[in-house]
Design a protein around this motif. Structure first.
Motif, short mmCIF file in Angstrom:
data_model
loop_
_atom_site.label_atom_id
_atom_site.label_comp_id
_atom_site.label_asym_id
_atom_site.label_seq_id
_atom_site.Cartn_x
_atom_site.Cartn_y
_atom_site.Cartn_z
N GLU A 54 -5.77 2.56 4.83
CA GLU A 54 -7.21 2.53 4.61
C GLU A 54 -7.60 1.31 3.78
O GLU A 54 -8.62 0.65 4.04
CB GLU A 54 -7.66 3.81 3.90
CG GLU A 54 -9.16 4.00 3.85
CD GLU A 54 -9.73 4.48 5.16
OE1 GLU A 54 -10.95 4.38 5.34
OE2 GLU A 54 -8.96 4.94 6.03
N TYR A 55 -6.79 1.00 2.77
CA TYR A 55 -7.10 -0.15 1.91
C TYR A 55 -7.12 -1.44 2.72
O TYR A 55 -7.89 -2.37 2.42
CB TYR A 55 -6.05 -0.27 0.80
CG TYR A 55 -4.75 -0.89 1.25
CD1 TYR A 55 -4.53 -2.26 1.16
CD2 TYR A 55 -3.75 -0.11 1.82
CE1 TYR A 55 -3.36 -2.84 1.61
CE2 TYR A 55 -2.57 -0.67 2.27
CZ TYR A 55 -2.38 -2.03 2.16
OH TYR A 55 -1.22 -2.59 2.62
N PHE A 56 -6.28 -1.52 3.77
CA PHE A 56 -6.20 -2.74 4.58
C PHE A 56 -7.49 -2.91 5.39
O PHE A 56 -8.06 -4.01 5.43
CB PHE A 56 -4.99 -2.66 5.50
CG PHE A 56 -4.70 -3.94 6.22
CD1 PHE A 56 -3.94 -4.92 5.63
CD2 PHE A 56 -5.20 -4.16 7.50
CE1 PHE A 56 -3.67 -6.12 6.30
CE2 PHE A 56 -4.94 -5.35 8.17
CZ PHE A 56 -4.18 -6.33 7.56
N ALA A 57 -7.95 -1.83 6.01
CA ALA A 57 -9.20 -1.90 6.78
C ALA A 57 -10.37 -2.25 5.88
O ALA A 57 -11.23 -3.08 6.23
CB ALA A 57 -9.45 -0.57 7.50
N GLU A 82 -19.90 -3.70 13.35
CA GLU A 82 -19.01 -2.57 13.14
C GLU A 82 -17.72 -2.83 13.90
O GLU A 82 -17.67 -3.65 14.83
CB GLU A 82 -19.65 -1.26 13.60
CG GLU A 82 -19.99 -1.19 15.07
CD GLU A 82 -20.60 0.15 15.47
OE1 GLU A 82 -21.03 0.89 14.57
OE2 GLU A 82 -20.64 0.43 16.67
N GLY A 83 -16.66 -2.15 13.50
CA GLY A 83 -15.39 -2.38 14.18
C GLY A 83 -14.29 -1.50 13.65
O GLY A 83 -14.54 -0.51 12.96
N SER A 84 -13.06 -1.85 14.00
CA SER A 84 -11.91 -1.05 13.60
C SER A 84 -10.72 -1.96 13.39
O SER A 84 -10.68 -3.10 13.87
CB SER A 84 -11.58 0.01 14.66
OG SER A 84 -11.18 -0.61 15.88
N VAL A 85 -9.74 -1.44 12.64
CA VAL A 85 -8.50 -2.17 12.37
C VAL A 85 -7.33 -1.23 12.67
O VAL A 85 -7.29 -0.10 12.17
CB VAL A 85 -8.43 -2.64 10.91
CG1 VAL A 85 -7.10 -3.32 10.62
CG2 VAL A 85 -9.59 -3.59 10.59
#
Length: 644
Positions: free
Chosen positions: A197-200, A249-252
Motif C-alpha cells: 500500500e505504501y508503494f501505491a 485515477e489509476g492503480s499500481v
C-alpha cells in the motif's frame, strides 16, 4: 433599505427570432411566461419586482423559496404550449427602493441566467451553499466563469432535478480558470501483498510532485486528494469539492522487480476520458514511468485547455536504487501521519534512503522538513535538531538545486532557527518559482509574512494554499490564523467555525476559536473552548497556557495560577520538553512581565522556533515597549520586524 435577498431572473430563449417569425405567437408566449412566473412567485412567498421585455426579475427572503419557485416555473413552462425559459439565481445584498431593487447581486443573477439554456436553472455558489442541505434539490457544478462587471470568477451550479436541462460544455463559454486543474486520486494497490500500500501511495504522491512543476497547471495537494481514498465517490462530486476540471485515477501492481501502473484522465464536468494507458516497467524505471504519466497528462490538458509543457528532468530528483526508493516511500508513508512519533520513524527511513543513494535530493529535504517539524513543536532539542536539519537541507540544494522542495527546506531553517527573514524570504520565493503549485510553500511563506507583519500578503498566500488543498483542515485553519493575526476577527471566527463544521473533533480548530474569543474580549467563550481540549484528549496539560490567559482575562486569578502550577509539574515530569513559551504566556497573563520576559529570553537562548512569530503576534503587544523585550528582539535580529 439594504438587505440580503435571493434574486431570480427568468428569460425567454430565442425570443428575437420568434418575433421576427411570428409576432403574435411571440407575444402570446411572453404573456404565458409572465403568468407562470406571477403564480409561482406568489406561491413561493416572493415579490415579482419587474417585467422587462421577455424577462422577469423577482426577489425572495429565502433561498429555498427562490429555488422552489424556479422549479415550479420550469415545470409549468414545459407544459403545452411550452415556453423556452432559462433561469438564473443568486443571493446577495441589494437595495430595495420604491418597488425596485439595485446592487451587485442583481447584476450577478442576470449574468448567471445568461449562461443558461432552455429548461435550465443555474445558481451561484453562494446561493447553492444555502440550499445544499435540502435533499429535494440536486445540483452539480458546471464551472467557474468570468461574468461581465463581476471582479472575480464565479463558480456556477446547475439544478439537476428531473425534467431540467443542464448546459453542455460546448454550450458554455470557456471557464474563467484558463489554467488547467487536476486532482490525482490515490492509486489503488492491486498487488497481492497489502503491505505494498505504501508503494501505491508513494507513486501517487510522486506523480503529484511532478505535475506541480508544469507551468499553468493547478494540482490539488495530497492532503485533499487522499480524502477520497477507499471511497467510491462520483467524479463530478470530486470535481466540485476540489474545484478541479480533471481527475487522474489509476492503480499500481507490484510483483518482484516488475510494476504495472494504469492511469486514466477524466473530465469532471461530464466524465469524459481524455486518455487511458498502461505502463509495464521494471521497478528501477518507476521514475521514468511517473514522468511519462505526467507528460501524457500535460499533453492531454494542453490539447484541451492549453496547459504548459512537460516538466523537464531535474538533477537530483530521481534514483536508480530500488532499495533507496523503497525506504523513501516508507518514509513518506510515516511522514504523512503528521505525529511526532511517526515523524521520527520517517526520519530513519529518509536517512537510510540517503545512505543508499548519495546523489538523491528528496530524502535530504524530507529529513530536514521532519526535523524542523519536531524542533518547532518542542519534541527535539533545537540546538541539536536544527543544525542537523540545516545540513540535510543544504545537501538537498547541492544535489537538487532545481527542486523547489530543497529550497523550502533551507527556508524553514532560516525562518525558525536563524530568524533571518530576508534569507528565508529569498529561499521561499525560489521554492515558489520552482514549484508554483505547492500548497505547503504558500502556507509557510504566509507564516513568514505574518511574522513580518505583512498580513494582506499572508492572507492572499493562505487563500491560494486553500485553493490548492481545499479539504485540508490545517490549511483552512491556518487561513483563519492569518485573519486573526491581521485583526480580522469576524473572518477568523468564521474560518474556525467552518473547520469545526467539517470535523467537530478537530482540536486545533477548537483552540483557534478560543484565541479569536480572547482577541474579541469574550473570556467566557474562550474558557469554554480551551477547557474542552483536556477533556477531549484526556491530557490534563493540554492548553494549560491558553487557559491561564483566559482565566486571567475573566478575573479568575486563582484558576490562572493553577495553570501555572500545572505547567511547573509538567516541566518536572518531562524535562526534555521546552515549555519556555508556555511559561511566558502564563506569567504575562498574570501581569508578571519580568517573569514572562525571563521565559521569553529562555526560549530565545534555547533557539525555540516559535520566537520567530513573536514580533507581530498580538499576544505580546503589551510587552513591546518594555526595554528588555526590545533588547531581546535586538539580540535575536528581529527588532526591525516588531509591530506597533
Amino acid at each position: 433599505m439594504r438587505q440580503l435577498t435571493a434574486i431570480m431572473f427568468t428569460d425567454m430563449v430565442g425570443f428575437t427570432a420568434m418575433m421576427q417569425e411570428n409576432e403574435t405567437r411571440a407575444r402570446a408566449a411572453v404573456d404565458r411566461h409572465r403568468a407562470i412566473v406571477r403564480r409561482a412567485v406568489d406561491d413561493c412567498r416572493g415579490d415579482l419586482v419587474q417585467f422587462y421585455g421577455d424577462g422577469t426579475l423577482s426577489v425572495f427572503a429565502s433561498a429555498v423559496d427562490a429555488v422552489d419557485c424556479a422549479l415550479k416555473v420550469q415545470q409549468e413552462a414545459a407544459k403545452p404550449p411550452s415556453v423556452a425559459l432559462r433561469i438564473g439565481l443568486h443571493t446577495g445584498d441589494v437595495v430595495h427602493d420604491e418597488g425596485s431593487v439595485f446592487g451587485d447581486g442583481v447584476n450577478v443573477a442576470a449574468r448567471i441566467q445568461g449562461l443558461g439554456v432552455s429548461g435550465s436553472v443555474l445558481l451561484s455558489a453562494k446561493l447553492r451553499d444555502e440550499i445544499k442541505n435540502q435533499p429535494h434539490f440536486q445540483t452539480r457544478v458546471i464551472g467557474a466563469f468570468d461574468l461581465r462587471n463581476v471582479q472575480q470568477p464565479m463558480r456556477v451550479f446547475a439544478l439537476t432535478n428531473e425534467g431540467l436541462a443542464v448546459p453542455r460544455a460546448s454550450e458554455l463559454p470557456r471557464p474563467a480558470n484558463a489554467q488547467s486543474s487536476v486532482a490525482v486520486l490515490p492509486f489503488v494497490n492491486m498487488s497481492a501483498d497489502p503491505e505494498n500500500e505504501y508503494f501505491a501511495d508513494g507513486v501517487t504522491e510522486e506523480v503529484i510532485n511532478v505535475l506541480t512543476r508544469i507551468e499553468g497547471l493547478k494540482v490539488t495537494a495530497r492532503t485533499s486528494s487522499f480524502v477520497f481514498k477507499g471511497h467510491n465517490v462520483d467524479i463530478r462530486e470530486i470535481g466540485e469539492q476540489l474545484g478541479v476540471s480533471h481527475v487522474l485515477e489509476g492503480s499500481v501492481r507490484k510483483a518482484g522487480d516488475r510494476v504495472r501502473v494504469t492511469a486514466q484522465l477524466i473530465t469532471t464536468r461530464d466524465g469524459y476520458h481524455l486518455f487511458s494507458d498502461v505502463y509495464d516497467r521494471r521497478i528501477e524505471d518507476i521514475f521514468a514511468t511517473q514522468d511519462d504519466i505526467a507528460a501524457a497528462i500535460a499533453e492531454a490538458l494542453r490539447e484541451h485547455l492549453g496547459s504548459g509543457p512537460r516538466p523537464e528532468k531535474r538533477s537530483g530528483a530521481d534514483t536508480r536504487d530500488v532499495r533507496a526508493h523503497e525506504r523513501y516511500l516508507r518514509g513518506l508513508h510515516f511522514w504523512n501521519k503528521y505525529t511526532p512519533q511517526a515523524a521520527r520513524t520517517a526520519i530513519g527511513h529518509f536517512q537510510a534512503a540517503a545512505s543508499l543513494d548519495g546523489d538523491w535530493a528528496p530524502p535530504r529535504f524530507m529529513e530536514a522538513s521532519a526535523l524542523v517539524f519536531l524542533c518547532t513543536l518542542g519534541y527535539e532539542p533545537p540546538k541539536r535538531g536544527f543544525p542537523q536539519a540545516e545540513a540535510a537541507a543544504q545537501e538537498a540544494v547541492r544535489l537538487g538545486p532545481a527542486l523547489g522542495e530543497s529550497h523550502m527546506a533551507v527556508a524553514l531553517v532560516q525562518f525558525f532557527y536563524d530568524w533571518d527573514f530576508d534569507e528565508a524570504e529569498e529561499s521561499f520565493e525560489r521554492a515558489l518559482s520552482l514549484t508554483p503549485g505547492s500548497a505547503n510553500v504558500h502556507q509557510t511563506l504566509a507564516m513568514l509574512r505574518e511574522a513580518q507583519g505583512r498580513h494582506d500578503e499572508a492572507i492572499r498566500l493562505m487563500r491560494r494554499a486553500v485553493e490548492l488543498d481545499p479539504l485540508s483542515l490545517i490549511m483552512l485553519l491556518n487561513l483563519g490564523r492569518a485573519y486573526l493575526m491581521a485583526g480580522r476577527l469576524d473572518e477568523a471566527a468564521a474560518q474556525a467555525e467552518h473547520v469545526l463544521e467539517l470535523d467537530p473533533g478537530f482540536r486545533a480548530a477548537r483552540g483557534g476559536l478560543g484565541w479569536v474569543h480572547l482577541a474579541r474580549g469574550d473570556a467566557a467563550a474562550a474558557i469554554e473552548c480551551f477547557e474542552a481540549l483536556p477533556r477531549q484528549t484526556g491530557d490534563p496539560y493540554n492548553a494549560a497556557a491558553p487557559r491561564a490567559l483566559a482565566y486571567a482575562a475573566a478575573g479568575r486569578e486563582d484558576d490562572a495560577r493553577a495553570m501555572l502550577e500545572l505547567l511547573e509539574r509538567r516541566a518536572e515530569e518531562h524535562p526534555e520538553l521546552h515549555l519556555h513559551m508556555d511559561f511566558a504566556l502564563a506569567h504575562n497573563a498574570l501581569g508578571e512581565a519580568e517573569k514572562a520576559l525571563d521565559a521569553l529570553e529562555g526560549a530565545a537562548e534555547a533557539r525555540q522556533g516559535t520566537i520567530a512569530m513573536v514580533p507581530n503576534d498580538p499576544t505580546w503587544t503589551d510587552l513591546r515597549s518594555h526595554p528588555r523585550f526590545q533588547a531581546l528582539m535586538q539580540r535575536a535580529g528581529l527588532s526591525r520586524w516588531v509591530g506597533p
